[in-house]
Scaffold this motif. Structure first.
Motif, short mmCIF file in Angstrom:
data_model
loop_
_atom_site.label_atom_id
_atom_site.label_comp_id
_atom_site.label_asym_id
_atom_site.label_seq_id
_atom_site.Cartn_x
_atom_site.Cartn_y
_atom_site.Cartn_z
N GLU A 199 -2.76 8.24 -0.21
CA GLU A 199 -1.65 9.11 0.17
C GLU A 199 -1.10 8.79 1.56
O GLU A 199 0.03 9.17 1.86
CB GLU A 199 -2.09 10.57 0.11
N ASN A 200 -1.87 8.11 2.36
CA ASN A 200 -1.38 7.72 3.70
C ASN A 200 -0.93 6.27 3.75
O ASN A 200 -0.65 5.75 4.84
CB ASN A 200 -2.48 7.96 4.75
N SER A 201 -0.83 5.65 2.59
CA SER A 201 -0.40 4.25 2.56
C SER A 201 1.10 4.16 2.87
O SER A 201 1.87 5.12 2.66
CB SER A 201 -0.67 3.63 1.18
N TYR A 202 1.50 3.02 3.35
CA TYR A 202 2.91 2.79 3.69
C TYR A 202 3.80 3.00 2.47
O TYR A 202 4.85 3.67 2.58
CB TYR A 202 3.07 1.36 4.23
N GLU A 203 3.40 2.45 1.33
CA GLU A 203 4.24 2.54 0.13
C GLU A 203 4.41 3.98 -0.34
O GLU A 203 5.51 4.40 -0.70
CB GLU A 203 3.64 1.69 -1.00
N TYR A 204 3.30 4.72 -0.33
CA TYR A 204 3.38 6.09 -0.81
C TYR A 204 4.26 6.94 0.09
O TYR A 204 5.13 7.68 -0.38
CB TYR A 204 1.98 6.70 -0.91
#
Length: 310
Positions: A199-204
């Motif tokens: 959930e903290n990924s760049y894409e998300y």
């Protein structure tokens, strides 16, 4: 068709009445949000015999609905045979496809026993379509032909899957409602989902859209409101232009109601029961076992189902 026994319930009092059956893990798309049904692309695939055995055992426990997925299921050369075998045990067979090959196979699929179909089309604009699908060739005209062929073949209802992506297509929902009205399709708005550790990924963060405000707006506009029993998904009938368009909203993220109404067990292409898309290490290997042991594994997998969002 064999007689069905009662459903098996998990420890959260959820019955299992459907299988989400992945038949392969290859695709002619490379969509930016694809979760590959919780698997990877380097899988060996179950044979039609093995698939039929899994369905036969599941049907003996009350499973009455099968959703065929991939990868892209229409890339399997034996997909018609697979559907015919499933049809011996379960009447309600549906499929999710990217639609590229559907215009060639719609009638055969219907004759084999496929009942209805979901077709992924996440953009009407060519540039957005190519960006989302990761292709250099624009297959969108083939997909539109597939939607028309599905109607002609009687694969009803036709649903158009539309994953809502921030900055790409989130401002095109009205255009998709126009398209679905013109093509007599149900628009299925799908939230871009990810497990907690992503959930903290760049894409998300870049692409995720919370659908709650969109859902509230649809509710206000609707003249009829129903629930899809799977995940308790809202389905709205919206007055639109010169007709009525149906819109289903799929909101899995941080949604305990969604999880508490999940009634399906997943089967991976390489022959494993999987209890939840977002969970890791929840696989039960089901290949190379006799029916009695497979029944035991089915019960074990169902009893290991845990709502992801609680």
């Amino acid at each position: 068709m064999m007689d069905h026994v009662s459903y098996i319930y998990d420890n959260f009092k959820r019955p299992v009445n459907s299988l989400r059956l992945q038949v392969n893990a290859i695709c002619n798309y490379n969509c930016m949000f694809c979760h590959m049904e919780g698997t990877d692309r380097n899988l060996s695939y179950m044979t039609p015999d093995e698939i039929e055995r899994v369905v036969r055992v599941a049907a003996s426990f009350g499973v009455s609905r099968i959703k065929i997925t991939g990868g892209e299921p229409l890339l399997r050369h034996d997909i018609i045979d697979i559907i015919k075998r499933i049809k011996r045990h379960v009447d309600d067979i549906s499929m999710t496809t990217n639609g590229v090959m559907l215009h060639k196979l719609a009638y055969e699929l219907k004759d084999a026993g496929l009942k209805r179909i979901n077709i992924s089309m996440h953009a009407l604009n060519d540039n957005d379509y190519l960006k989302i699908t990761g292709n250099t060739r624009n297959f969108r005209p083939d997909v539109i032909d597939g939607i028309k062929s599905a109607h002609l073949a009687g694969l009803e209802p036709v649903k158009v899957n539309f994953v809502v992506l921030k900055g790409i297509n989130d401002d095109k929902i009205n255009d998709m409602m126009d398209f679905c009205l013109e093509n007599d399709a149900v628009l299925q708005l799908i939230e871009y989902e990810a497990p907690r550790n992503m959930e903290n990924s760049y894409e998300y963060i870049k692409y995720h859209v919370d659908l709650r405000n969109i859902n509230d707006d649809l509710m206000k506009k609707s003249i009829e409101y129903k629930k899809n029993t799977l995940h308790n998904r809202p389905v709205y009938s919206i007055p639109w232009k010169d007709g009525i368009v149906r819109v289903e909203v799929v909101m899995p993220m941080h949604n305990s109601d969604f999880c508490m109404h999940c009634t399906r067990l997943r089967v991976t292409a390489d022959g494993k029961f999987k209890t939840c898309l977002l969970r890791d290490n929840d696989y039960f290997d089901i290949k190379s076992f006799d029916d009695d042991y497979l029944r035991d594994l089915y019960i074990k997998a169902v009893k290991n189902r845990i709502p992801y969002w609680r």
